[in-house]
Design an enzyme around this catalytic site. Structure first.
Site, mmCIF file in Angstrom:
data_model
loop_
_atom_site.group_PDB
_atom_site.id
_atom_site.type_symbol
_atom_site.label_atom_id
_atom_site.label_comp_id
_atom_site.label_asym_id
_atom_site.label_seq_id
_atom_site.Cartn_x
_atom_site.Cartn_y
_atom_site.Cartn_z
ATOM 1 N N TYR A 106 45.044 10.000 20.033
ATOM 2 C CA TYR A 106 44.282 8.868 20.078
ATOM 3 C C TYR A 106 43.745 8.719 18.446
ATOM 4 O O TYR A 106 43.443 7.721 17.963
ATOM 5 C CB TYR A 106 42.950 8.929 20.842
ATOM 6 C CG TYR A 106 43.261 8.617 22.221
ATOM 7 C CD1 TYR A 106 43.808 7.431 22.438
ATOM 8 C CD2 TYR A 106 43.457 9.329 23.208
ATOM 9 C CE1 TYR A 106 44.272 6.953 23.842
ATOM 10 C CE2 TYR A 106 43.483 9.102 24.572
ATOM 11 C CZ TYR A 106 44.090 7.742 24.944
ATOM 12 O OH TYR A 106 44.300 7.249 25.916
ATOM 13 N N GLU A 199 46.009 35.995 37.986
ATOM 14 C CA GLU A 199 46.482 34.468 37.953
ATOM 15 C C GLU A 199 45.373 33.722 38.431
ATOM 16 O O GLU A 199 45.637 32.432 38.267
ATOM 17 C CB GLU A 199 47.805 34.757 38.966
ATOM 18 C CG GLU A 199 48.500 33.372 38.957
ATOM 19 C CD GLU A 199 49.568 33.290 39.772
ATOM 20 O OE1 GLU A 199 50.173 34.450 40.078
ATOM 21 O OE2 GLU A 199 50.119 32.254 40.030
ATOM 22 N N ASP A 251 50.463 36.534 41.746
ATOM 23 C CA ASP A 251 51.178 36.269 43.114
ATOM 24 C C ASP A 251 52.314 37.127 43.327
ATOM 25 O O ASP A 251 53.078 37.424 42.329
ATOM 26 C CB ASP A 251 51.499 34.929 43.572
ATOM 27 C CG ASP A 251 50.195 34.339 43.953
ATOM 28 O OD1 ASP A 251 49.193 34.805 44.371
ATOM 29 O OD2 ASP A 251 50.042 33.108 43.779
#
Lengths: 365, 614
Positions: A106, A199, A251
């Site tokens: 922008y 995580e 995980d």
């Protein structure tokens, strides 16, 4: 308590960056004055120029360069965009202001710089990273996503208005956003002996509640999935500047394994950058072999999980050792387990049983 | 189809039957097509009439619904008014009230072929609405005759319902019919037709008032008329058996058509005031034999064999004079049956009939009836075709006629066809028309030299226009043949084939260009693919000419495009460098920590000038 050995690292990096920007500016200025077409030399980021450097253990760019010249009409626009970005970054860094990828897109409009869309401006930002071999965070440009840190770490702000102000990152139990001011802060001292990158936000909160930072003398970092660069940079600084070992908990699937790998040795997307890796970081788990060992509840892998395993098996970093072995076991199991799987054995099972066991185990990797 | 029409066909079926059999071919298959075809026939007749007299055409076309509230298909009044020479009042009933009256049997370039179409339109109107045709004509600039007529389909004769004569001031013809049509469906084609006709007839002023009252006016763009086509004799290569047969019977030596006009002629030459008996007529004729004309002699001879007077002559039609079998066959309208009468070779009139029917020698026939055939060529041909030069053409058997036609096709020493019968529009009027119609950024026209296929001369003229007011909707082809727009069956046309085979990218034309191609083929016979006469067949000679014309024009366009392209590119460069270099300077100045901006004007100039890098 560990004290920082080198003084004012953030300040040094800032000076180095400003000097490079000035050099670029002078070069363009002189070319214009002499009636020559200025150009940028940008290390090529094409796939053929991305190679894995075993020595520094990360992906790097080869020697091929692309020239963006103002002489070429079709490059004139993107040349100007790049010149503008250098100019704008110079202002950001000098004035200690921060921006985001979206904000850059922008802001360009106020300078008659027309980006078609944000991906175009994002690309120009990567170009400048390559030209200056510095991550955008050093330009004070941050992605929108944030991750957090908690633990006994004292920092000293360098952002305007807070210069010299110190802060301890264990005062607020929700943790601290790894944003522009934290990224640019000097790391002063810490009592921690370990950094645990985890995580997931949920487990980060659990770790704080369970006082993991105290029990294990650790700084806990929430990577919020694949770690953003500012987070990876902070992990590296904790490792190099404060001398703290970094361990990673993710995980029990192929994506978790790769989150650990990226923290350790970077991603192909950021092959043009250095100082984002922690080569000595250790992946604690959850390993494929842990799934059986700890009898974790599992869910079946999806097609894309399996495809991802095959893809990673081609990556030079997965060709040996535990990295290779875990991929093979995942492929054999065709099942995965999340960090939350430990809840089956009680909410504190992961901190009481699994973490100490893995930390003990990690001493031998 | 019309080319092969001969009297024989018409003597066996009634015109209305013929119309029904051929309405599809003639373009009257449904109310939509019929309205469109009728418009064409009348407008083209009007333009042809003006062309022949070198009058700058001023055509008014109007279509009005009889009852506008009704849904289509419904009855429409179609009126076409021109400022042509008009038609003598005495010819009007025959011209508009019978099928197969017309003067277009000669070989020249004309819009219509036989003038048959207008009669077909009138007949169609009468059959669908049972309303008469109204014809207003002024041929002398003084009196205006108005006829309201129906066609007696059985007798193929006009039935005049009303005939008035008023004072007139300007020559011209107005024809008005009522017909069943579907303007809601035919409208766009009719508007296209008027638009495109105006494009190819820039010397005409055409106004069209549609059923809603909206007027489409196309003003005259050029004041010079192209040279009118001249009537020429056929070229031997363009002839088939049927045409030869028609030429033989169509000569001065044929049996004259015995109509009222002919009877008047006979009476006049014999100075007959009152009706005489057959015997008295023959006596009168013998006295004046050397003074009377050949056709009259023939009529007298027929009268002698049939032993009838003028009244009797009006009731019959001569079907055949068979010299070999010495019989004359005729059809009696009163009795509705055929009669055969023996010809006595002893009669002095036998020789007259025999020579009339047998006609010229082959040598005379070839030199007199064909273009560019002199006695030497004719003799060479006779040798080639193994005919005696003094062979009478009227005595030829069918087999011999086939052999003759075949030889005419194969003999290679005939000179190329004479193109003087062609009337292309010309480069200047075509170019002016294109400029006026499309206001393009670039236009070029080219008229090729005359060429020929199978004995028919033709000329291709073509125009190309690019940019300007032409919308960028892709290539648009306007096809014309003998100044008629071809609107249907575009896909299978040879011009389209040539255009589509062109690799436009080679001429720097890409995407959906604002491009118009105007193709005009002039020929004494356009090789139409189908009887609908909307698409031209791909004759190799024609294809070659079209290809050459298009390539020539496309190359001119390519030159324009690259000039334009280079200019556009330079402009674009200049704009880009003027926009971006000052920005770069502004950024670099602050980056370098300087106060004053560098002098970058030289770089803007260089940026605008350097060649595009590949």
């Amino acid at each position: 308590m560990k004290n920082k050995s080198s003084a004012k690292t953030a300040e040094t990096r800032k000076k180095r960056l400003l000097s490079m920007l000035e050099q670029q500016g002078l070069s363009i200025y002189e070319n214009l004055d002499k009636g020559k077409f200025p150009q940028f030399v940008i290390p090529s980021r094409s796939v053929s120029n991305i190679v894995y450097d075993k020595k520094i253990r990360q992906y790097i760019l080869g020697s091929a360069n692309a020239v963006r010249s103002s002489r070429n009409m079709s490059q004139l626009r993107s040349y100007t965009q790049l010149a503008w970005l250098a100019f704008f970054v110079n202002r950001l860094v000098r004035e200690g202001k921060s921006s985001t990828l979206r904000d850059i897109y922008y802001s360009s409009q106020a300078f008659s710089i027309d980006f078609e869309d944000q991906p175009e401006s994002d690309n120009i930002i990567v170009d400048l990273e390559a030209v200056l071999t510095s991550p955008r965070e050093e330009f004070h440009i941050f992605p929108e996503e944030r991750s957090s840190v908690f633990g006994d770490l004292t920092i000293e702000y360098t952002v305007p208005g807070y210069e010299g102000k110190r802060m301890n990152l264990s005062d607020h139990p929700d943790g601290y956003l790894i944003g522009p001011s934290l990224s640019s802060a000097e790391l002063v001292d810490t009592s921690a002996e370990l950094v645990i990158a985890i995580e997931k936000g949920g487990l980060f909160t659990r770790f704080v509640e369970e006082k993991v930072h105290k029990k294990f003398k650790a700084i806990i970092v929430d990577t919020a999935g694949q770690a953003p660069r500012s987070t990876r940079n902070l992990l590296r600084r904790l490792n190099t500047e404060m001398g703290l070992p970094v361990v990673i908990l993710a995980d029990g699937d192929v994506y978790g394994e790769h989150i650990a790998m990226v923290i350790k040795s970077g991603s192909a997307n950021a092959a043009h950058l250095r100082e984002l890796t922690v080569p000595d970081a250790k992946w604690l788990g959850v390993w494929a072999t842990d799934i059986e060992k700890y009898k974790l509840p599992t869910i079946p892998m999806t097609e894309s999980d399996i495809k991802r395993i095959y893809d990673l098996q081609k990556d030079p970093r997965y060709q040996e050792g535990n990295w290779k072995k875990q991929l093979e076991v995942f492929l054999k199991l065709k099942r995965k387990a999340e960090l939350e799987a430990f809840s089956k054995y009680g909410l504190t099972n992961i901190t009481d049983k699994y973490l100490p066991a893995k930390l003990e185990e990690s001493k031998s990797f | 189809m019309e080319t092969y029409l001969s009297k024989e066909v018409f003597s066996q079926i009634s015109p209305s039957e013929f119309f029904y059999r051929n309405r599809d071919l003639a373009g009257f298959s449904n109310p939509t097509r019929s309205l469109y075809t009728s418009v064409r026939e009348f407008v083209e007749n009007a333009l042809d009439a003006c062309d022949h007299r070198k009058i700058l055409p001023d055509i008014h076309l109007s279509i009005k619904a009889v009852n506008p509230e009704q849904a289509d298909p419904k009855h429409y009044i179609l009126t076409v008014k021109d400022n042509g020479p008009g038609i003598d009042p005495e010819h009007i009933p025959l011209a508009f009230g019978t099928v197969l009256y017309g003067s277009k049997f000669g070989l020249k370039q004309a819009r219509g072929m036989f003038g048959l179409g207008a009669t077909m339109a009138i007949l169609y109107g009468q059959i669908t609405t049972n309303k008469p045709v109204t014809v207003k004509s002024c041929s002398d600039g003084k009196s205006l005759d108005e006829f309201v007529m129906l066609l007696d389909i059985q007798k193929n004769k006009p039935v005049i319902q009303k005939h008035t004569t008023k004072e007139g001031s300007k020559t011209g013809l107005t024809v008005s019919i009522v017909l069943e049509g579907d303007y809601s469906k035919a409208g766009s084609k009719i508007r296209d037709y008027v638009y495109q006709t105006s494009l190819i007839t820039p010397y005409a002023s055409i106004t069209f008032e549609d059923p809603s009252g909206e007027k489409f006016h196309y003003a005259r763009i050029v004041k010079d008329m192209p040279r009118p086509p001249t009537v020429i004799k056929p070229h031997p290569h363009g002839i088939d058996v049927e045409t030869i047969r028609r030429m033989i019977t169509d000569t001065h030596y044929q049996i004259p058509t015995i109509d009222n006009k002919m009877i008047d002629k006979v009476k006049k030459e014999l100075s007959l005031k009152k009706n005489l008996s057959p015997k008295e007529i023959l006596e009168r004729a013998q006295k004046r034999w050397s003074d009377i004309s050949k056709p009259v002699r023939t009529v007298i001879s027929v009268m002698s064999f049939l032993n009838i007077d003028f009244e009797g002559l009006q009731k019959i039609r001569i079907d055949d004079i068979d010299v070999a079998n010495k019989t004359i066959t005729y059809w009696d309208f009163g009795e509705s049956q055929s009669h055969a009468v023996e010809l006595s070779p002893e009669s002095p009139y036998y020789k007259q009939l025999a020579s009339t029917v047998q006609g010229d020698t082959l040598l005379t026939f070839l030199t007199k009836r064909f273009q560019r055939v002199g006695p030497t060529t004719a003799e060479k041909f006779c040798e080639f075709a193994k005919f005696k030069p003094d062979k009478r053409i009227g005595s030829m058997t069918n087999e011999e006629l086939v052999k003759l036609a075949d030889a005419l096709q194969k003999f290679e020493e005939f000179l190329a066809p004479d193109p003087s019968c062609l009337a292309p529009l010309g480069e200047e009027p075509l170019s002016k028309g294109i400029m006026k119609f499309f206001n393009p950024e670039f236009a070029a026209v080219w008229q090729r030299n005359a060429s020929a296929y199978s004995g028919f001369p033709f000329v291709v003229e073509m125009g190309i226009a690019y940019g300007g007011d032409i919308p960028p909707n892709g290539l648009k082809v306007y096809r014309f043949a003998n100044r008629i727009p071809l609107l249907y069956d575009e896909g299978s046309d040879v011009v389209l084939k040539i255009v589509n085979e062109t690799e436009w990218t080679r001429y720097k034309i890409k995407g959906d260009p604002p491009l118009v191609i105007v193709s005009h083929i002039c020929s004494t016979r356009i090789p139409y693919k189908t009887v609908g006469k909307e698409n031209v067949a791909d004759r190799p000679e024609l294809e070659r000419e079209l290809k050459n014309a298009l390539q020539y024009l496309a190359r001119k366009l390519a030159v324009h495009m690259s000039r334009q392209g280079a200019a556009d590119m330079a402009k674009k460069r200049a704009n880009l460098y003027s926009k971006y270099v000052p920005l770069i300077a502004q950024f670099a100045t602050e980056l370098a920590g300087k106060k004053k901006e560098p002098n970058y004007n030289q770089l803007i100039r260089m940026g605008s000038e350097i060649e595009e890098q590949v």
